[in-house]
Each structure stands twice: as C-alpha cells, then as structure tokens.
Design a protein around this motif. Structure first.
Motif, short mmCIF file in Angstrom:
data_model
loop_
_atom_site.label_atom_id
_atom_site.label_comp_id
_atom_site.label_asym_id
_atom_site.label_seq_id
_atom_site.Cartn_x
_atom_site.Cartn_y
_atom_site.Cartn_z
N ALA A 1 6.69 -12.66 16.16
CA ALA A 1 7.85 -13.35 16.74
C ALA A 1 9.02 -12.38 16.90
CB ALA A 1 8.25 -14.53 15.87
N GLU A 2 9.21 -11.56 15.88
CA GLU A 2 10.34 -10.62 15.94
C GLU A 2 10.14 -9.59 17.05
OE1 GLU A 2 12.02 -9.59 12.24
OE2 GLU A 2 12.87 -7.73 13.02
N GLU A 3 8.90 -9.12 17.17
CA GLU A 3 8.61 -8.13 18.21
C GLU A 3 8.87 -8.75 19.61
OE1 GLU A 3 4.58 -6.70 18.02
OE2 GLU A 3 4.83 -5.67 19.96
N VAL B 1 4.22 -18.08 19.10
CA VAL B 1 5.02 -16.87 18.88
C VAL B 1 6.26 -16.90 19.79
CG1 VAL B 1 5.01 -14.35 19.19
CG2 VAL B 1 3.05 -15.49 18.11
N MET B 2 6.05 -17.29 21.04
CA MET B 2 7.18 -17.32 22.00
C MET B 2 8.26 -18.28 21.54
SD MET B 2 8.12 -15.92 24.81
CE MET B 2 6.60 -15.28 25.54
N LEU B 3 7.86 -19.45 21.05
CA LEU B 3 8.86 -20.42 20.59
C LEU B 3 9.68 -19.84 19.44
CD1 LEU B 3 6.81 -23.77 20.65
CD2 LEU B 3 8.40 -22.89 22.37
N TYR C 1 14.52 -17.12 17.28
CA TYR C 1 15.08 -15.92 16.64
C TYR C 1 16.31 -15.42 17.40
CZ TYR C 1 11.32 -15.04 13.26
OH TYR C 1 10.45 -15.10 12.21
N LEU C 2 16.30 -15.68 18.73
CA LEU C 2 17.42 -15.20 19.53
C LEU C 2 18.50 -16.26 19.71
CD1 LEU C 2 15.45 -13.31 22.32
CD2 LEU C 2 16.71 -12.29 20.42
N GLY C 3 18.25 -17.45 19.20
CA GLY C 3 19.25 -18.53 19.35
C GLY C 3 19.27 -19.09 20.75
N VAL C 4 18.09 -19.08 21.41
CA VAL C 4 17.99 -19.59 22.78
C VAL C 4 17.56 -21.06 22.72
CG1 VAL C 4 16.64 -19.39 24.92
CG2 VAL C 4 17.41 -17.33 23.71
N THR D 1 9.68 -2.86 26.40
CA THR D 1 9.99 -2.12 25.18
C THR D 1 11.01 -2.93 24.40
OG1 THR D 1 9.74 -0.15 26.51
CG2 THR D 1 10.72 0.15 24.31
N GLY D 2 10.74 -3.13 23.12
CA GLY D 2 11.63 -3.95 22.29
C GLY D 2 13.00 -3.32 22.12
N MET D 3 14.01 -4.17 21.96
CA MET D 3 15.38 -3.67 21.80
C MET D 3 15.72 -3.68 20.31
SD MET D 3 18.54 -5.51 23.67
CE MET D 3 20.15 -5.44 22.95
N ASP D 4 15.98 -2.50 19.75
CA ASP D 4 16.21 -2.40 18.31
C ASP D 4 17.41 -3.21 17.85
OD1 ASP D 4 14.06 -0.83 18.00
OD2 ASP D 4 15.15 1.07 18.10
N GLU D 5 18.47 -3.17 18.68
CA GLU D 5 19.71 -3.81 18.22
C GLU D 5 19.80 -5.29 18.59
OE1 GLU D 5 20.61 -1.47 21.99
OE2 GLU D 5 19.23 -1.42 20.32
N ALA D 6 18.65 -5.90 18.96
CA ALA D 6 18.65 -7.33 19.30
C ALA D 6 19.25 -8.14 18.15
CB ALA D 6 17.23 -7.81 19.56
N ARG D 7 20.02 -9.18 18.51
CA ARG D 7 20.64 -10.00 17.46
C ARG D 7 19.67 -11.10 17.04
NH1 ARG D 7 25.96 -13.49 18.58
NH2 ARG D 7 25.40 -15.06 17.06
N ILE D 8 19.07 -10.94 15.87
CA ILE D 8 18.12 -11.94 15.37
C ILE D 8 18.89 -12.93 14.49
CG2 ILE D 8 16.02 -12.31 13.99
CD1 ILE D 8 15.40 -10.66 16.46
N GLN D 9 18.68 -14.21 14.74
CA GLN D 9 19.38 -15.24 13.96
C GLN D 9 18.89 -15.24 12.51
OE1 GLN D 9 21.59 -15.67 16.67
NE2 GLN D 9 21.86 -17.51 15.43
N GLU D 10 19.77 -14.88 11.60
CA GLU D 10 19.40 -14.92 10.19
C GLU D 10 19.39 -16.37 9.71
OE1 GLU D 10 18.71 -12.44 8.17
OE2 GLU D 10 19.09 -10.80 9.58
N GLU D 11 20.19 -17.17 10.38
CA GLU D 11 20.35 -18.57 9.96
C GLU D 11 20.23 -19.50 11.16
OE1 GLU D 11 24.32 -18.14 8.53
OE2 GLU D 11 23.66 -18.05 6.45
#
Ligand code: ATP
Ligand code: MG
Length: 496
Positions: A39-41, A69-71, A76-79, A137-147
């Motif tokens: 999911a993170e990838e 995984v997509m969901l 994770y991105l808050g979409v 290519t994955g973006m390293d600095e992507a903002r992943i929702q911690e909460e």
C-alpha cells in the motif's frame, strides 16, 4: 473540540501483527506487513503523479488483491475514494464520476472496453490504470497519513438506485470504524476467524469486510467472483468461519450443498441486502446453518440491525436488534409506533452517514435531528425485534388495506415451480389498487396462472392475492441485482 483521530489502520495493524495473514487471493497469502508495504509503495507512486490529500478519486476495479492495495494506498494519501460499481454501464459510470466531482479516475485494463466509452464523457478528469501506475517511480517525500481523522470522508458510495436515482453517500472513517465495532460487539471475534468475501468490494457489504480485516487483524479470503461450489469447499476445507451473502447467493449455496453439512467451526452466514424469503430461512434452520439476518444500507456503512446468535432460531424472519452503537425507532405520522405496528424505520448512530454528497435537499429530507429516515417500512415486536416489511415507495393500498409486495413475492417463490417473483400494483375500479405478479418459473417445470393464484389464496389474505400472474423469462434488476419494481410497473403500463 479537537478532531477525533486514530492511527492509520493498516499501518497500526502491520505494527501489531505483521506476520498474520491478512488476505488470501488467487491461492496466495499476504501478511499485514506485506499489505502495508504494498500500500505504501503504491501510495508513493500515486503521489508522484500529483494525487494529494483531499482529492476525490473514483475507482473502478474488480475484486482483486490489487484493488485492496489501491484502496489502502488512497487512504494513506488522504484521498476520498468514490467506489464505482463495475456492473454499471459506461453512461452510468460517467454520470457518477461527474456527479461526485472526481478529479481522478483509476481503473484497470480489464475494463478497457468500458473505459473507451467513459473517456469520451470525461473532460478534466485525470485517468490512470493500475497497470501503468505499477511502472511509476515512487515519490520518497509523499505525505502518508499517520492518522485518520474520524470526521473526514473516507469513501463515497452510491446507493443502488432501486427507488430512484443513485445518491452518493458520504462515509467517514468514523462511520466505518463504528460499523466494524458494532459488528464485532455482536458477532464476537476469535483467533481462528476468517471472513470470506465473495460480495463486491465496491459495495458496502464487501468494503466493510476489508475495514474489519485491518481493524480486527482478521484474515479475509477474497475471490473475484462468487461461486457456490468454491464457497462450500472453502467452508468445508479451508476454515472459513464467516461469510456475507445476499439471498440469491444463499439460494445457490444451498442448492450446491445438497445433503452435505458444514463443520462446527463455521459460525455465521450473514444474510443481508434485501428481504429473505421464509422458506430459505427454514431450509437453513433444518440444515443447522447459522444464518444471521441483517438489515443495513449504504447510508449505515453496512449492518445496523442484526439478529444475535441466540435468537437466530427463535426469531426467524426478524433482522434483529440495532447493534450496540446504534438506535432504531419506528415512526407513524410523527409519533412512535406501538409494538407490532408498521411504520417507517428510523435509525441513528455513529455508523450513519452525515448525508449525501452535494445534495443538501435530499440530505435534509432524509436526516432530521440526527435520525436517518430510511424509507423502509417495518415493525418492532413486543421484545424489540425488527421485522423489515418493504420500501415505503413500493407499498400500496388495496381496499383500504396496506399491501407489501415483498410478502407476496416471498409466498409465490415458495411454490416449487417458481424460480423468482416480482410484485407490483395496478389500478382497479373496485379496490383502488390490486397486486400483479411477474413470475419466472424453473426450467422444465410447468404451472399456470390458475394454479399460482389458488396457491396464493391458500397462503395469503384475499386482498393480497394477485389479480393477474404474468409469466416472463427474467425480472428487471439493477447493477446490484436488486429487483426494480418500478420497471415492472412500467411494463404493465406498456401492456395496456
Ligand atoms: P436506493 O437508495 O438508491 O433506492 P438501495 O436502497 O437499494 O438503493 P442499498 O443501500 O444498496 O441501496 O440498499 C439498502 C436497502 O436494501 C435498504 O434500505 C432496504 O430497502 C433493503 N434491505 C437491506 N436489508 C434488508 C433486509 N434484511 N430486509 C429487507 N430489505 C432490506
Ligand atoms: Mg436506499
């Protein structure tokens, strides 16, 4: 008030029980740790294309591990995810994507034929396919929702459109969380639990299984298509303990099961989505199958009323009592109904939607003082058990008596020659309205109007007996496979 928040569910689950199997799909197992990494990838890849927190993204995907995984990646991105029913036509899909004001649309090659026709209707919507996302290519600095903020929208899911046009229901993280809590406080949870998901994940029945999956840390077996032989094998040999079904599925499962039985480890056949014919419940009873009737809707983020285990045999036909976090009342002309008196089912609870997307008027009509008016008719018996009768819009009056088409359909479909039945009403000089039944008979069986009417006379009060039986090869159903009685009415009009 500070916003209520919980740690990102899949991440938390992967931290607590990384090596536990999360999902089994196509003979492969995925642990929570793997699911989290996948999911993170994917989230990082999506972020590289510019998908950001707060965006609205429509998703058209099959029951598949990639979709799960997509969901999670989108969470994770808050979409905000618009869950599209993959049985919809290109026009219907286009309408929902536009109606929801989606900025993104994610699908897969599998739907390429439909996609070609959808593309034409969408301008300004950015379209991605899972096959191409894989190559980003994955973006390293992507903002992943911690909460996850419980008040925020997680998903937007359109109602089935049985009574009119589908409406986009806003489902928050809090709605999903409390739905999962309500379910587990009723059904319980064991280390061995394994929920079989053969219902669509774009529908709340399927999506809610994947919420429970991460919240409970419970294994889910996912299949692309529901197959009764596979289901029976899974229950008998692969340790499935709970399964969600609708009536048509249960019919097929029972037919396939024949005289065989299930092991004691199988503890719940969760039956919802529509009325359950009595004979089906009786058959389950005689086979010792623990069937739990349940009542719910897109607006309640899955079940809101379920029959507790200890009553599954004594209150047959009832949908049960509202789950622990939820409340229910029956209203007649603005007052609370008496026991056994039918009225509109009104519900409230933290699993109930705050409203319909971009539809203020419809929302105001449906939700008053925090109570959702479901448009369904039912009654509570003297012990508080709910019996769902029908939709208010399908109820009609014959000779001053209320008639509920579902009751008549249930009786006719008990006749051995009948495969399925649909009932609507027609104008009548003497009675105002009279029932008319559309009937599909089993192959190689014979019956006629006279026989079926006489069968109805034996089992139903005279005012419920159809004035006419129309034989047909199939009944009109929507993309959720629900009977469209308004189409029956239309076809009656056309016959006149
Ligand atoms: P629309 O709201 O667009 O007309 P829909 O109501 O069919 O579509 P869903 O949210 O998928 O959309 O279905 C929920 C409805 O299904 C309930 O409101 C009720 O009418 C019916 N239903 C669900 N469970 C039961 C049940 N146990 N018995 C009878 N009817 C049920
Ligand atoms: Mg509805």
């Amino acid at each position: 008030m500070t916003a209520e928040r919980l740690p990102n569910w899949l991440r938390k689950r992967a931290e607590l029980s990384p090596d536990r199997v999360a999902v089994e799909f196509d003979n492969r197992s995925y642990t929570f740790d793997e699911l989290n990494k996948m999911a993170e990838e994917t989230a990082r890849k999506l972020a590289s294309k510019g998908i950001r927190y707060g965006d609205i993204c429509a998703v058209l995907m099959r029951n598949h591990i990639d979709s799960v995984v997509m969901l999670h990646a989108l969470f994770y991105l808050g979409v905000k995810i618009v869950m599209l029913n993959n049985r919809l036509t290109p026009n219907e899909l286009t309408w929902q994507i536009i109606d929801s004001q989606s900025e993104w649309f994610i699908s897969e090659e599998h739907f390429s034929k439909k996609l070609k026709q959808i593309d034409k209707g969408l301008s300004g919507v950015k379209i991605l396919k899972k096959e191409e996302i894989r190559l980003f290519t994955g973006m390293d600095e992507a903002r992943i929702q911690e909460e996850f903020i419980l008040q925020e929208t997680a998903t937007i899911m359109y109602t089935s459109g049985t009574s009119g046009n589908p409406k986009g229901v806003i489902q928050t993280f809090g709605n999903h969380w409390w739905s999962a809590m309500g379910s587990v406080l009723n059904l319980g949870l064991t280390e061995e639990d394994c929920w079989f998901c053969g219902v669509p994940i774009f529908h709340i029945s399927g999506l809610s299984i994947f919420m429970r999956n991460v919240i409970y840390g419970m294994k889910v077996i996912l299949v692309e298509k529901f197959d009764e032989t596979e289901v029976n094998a899974m229950i008998q040999q692969k340790g499935v303990t709970i399964i969600s079904v609708v009536t048509a599925m249960l019919n097929r499962v029972l037919l396939d099961l024949g005289n065989n039985s299930y092991p004691d480890s199988f503890r719940c056949m969760l039956l919802g989505g529509g009325p359950a014919p009595r004979h089906l419940l009786d058959e389950c009873k005689s086979k010792g199958i623990p069937v739990y009737q349940t009542y719910g809707m897109t607006e309640t983020s899955s079940q809101i009323v379920t029959l507790a285990p200890e009553y599954s045999m004594t209150k047959i036909g009832s949908a049960g009592k509202p789950l622990f976090p939820s409340q229910l009342k029956i209203e007649v002309e603005g007052r609370k109904a008496m026991p056994d008196e039918p009225g509109e089912i009104v519900v409230s609870g933290p699993n109930v939607t705050m409203g319909y997307l971009n539809r203020e008027e419809e929302t105001e009509k449906a939700i008053k003082n925090g109570w959702l008016y479901t448009g369904d008719i039912g009654y509570l018996d003297s012990e508080g058990f709910l019996y769902v009768m029908d939709r208010r819009s399908d109820l009609f009056i014959s000779g001053g008596e209320n008639v509920y088409p579902a009751e008549i359909e249930s009786i006719i479909s008990q006749h051995p020659a009948v495969f399925e039945a649909g009932v609507t009403s027609t104008d009548d000089e003497k009675w105002g309205q009279v029932p008319v039944a559309f009937v599909v008979v089993h192959e190689d069986t014979e019956t006629d109007e006279k026989e079926l009417i006489s069968y109805c006379k034996q089992h139903l009060a005279a005012y419920k007996v159809p004035g006419q039986i129309i034989f047909c090869s199939s009944l009109p159903r929507n993309s959720s496979n629900k009977l469209l009685r308004r189409e029956l009415k239309k076809s009656l009009g056309a016959r006149k």
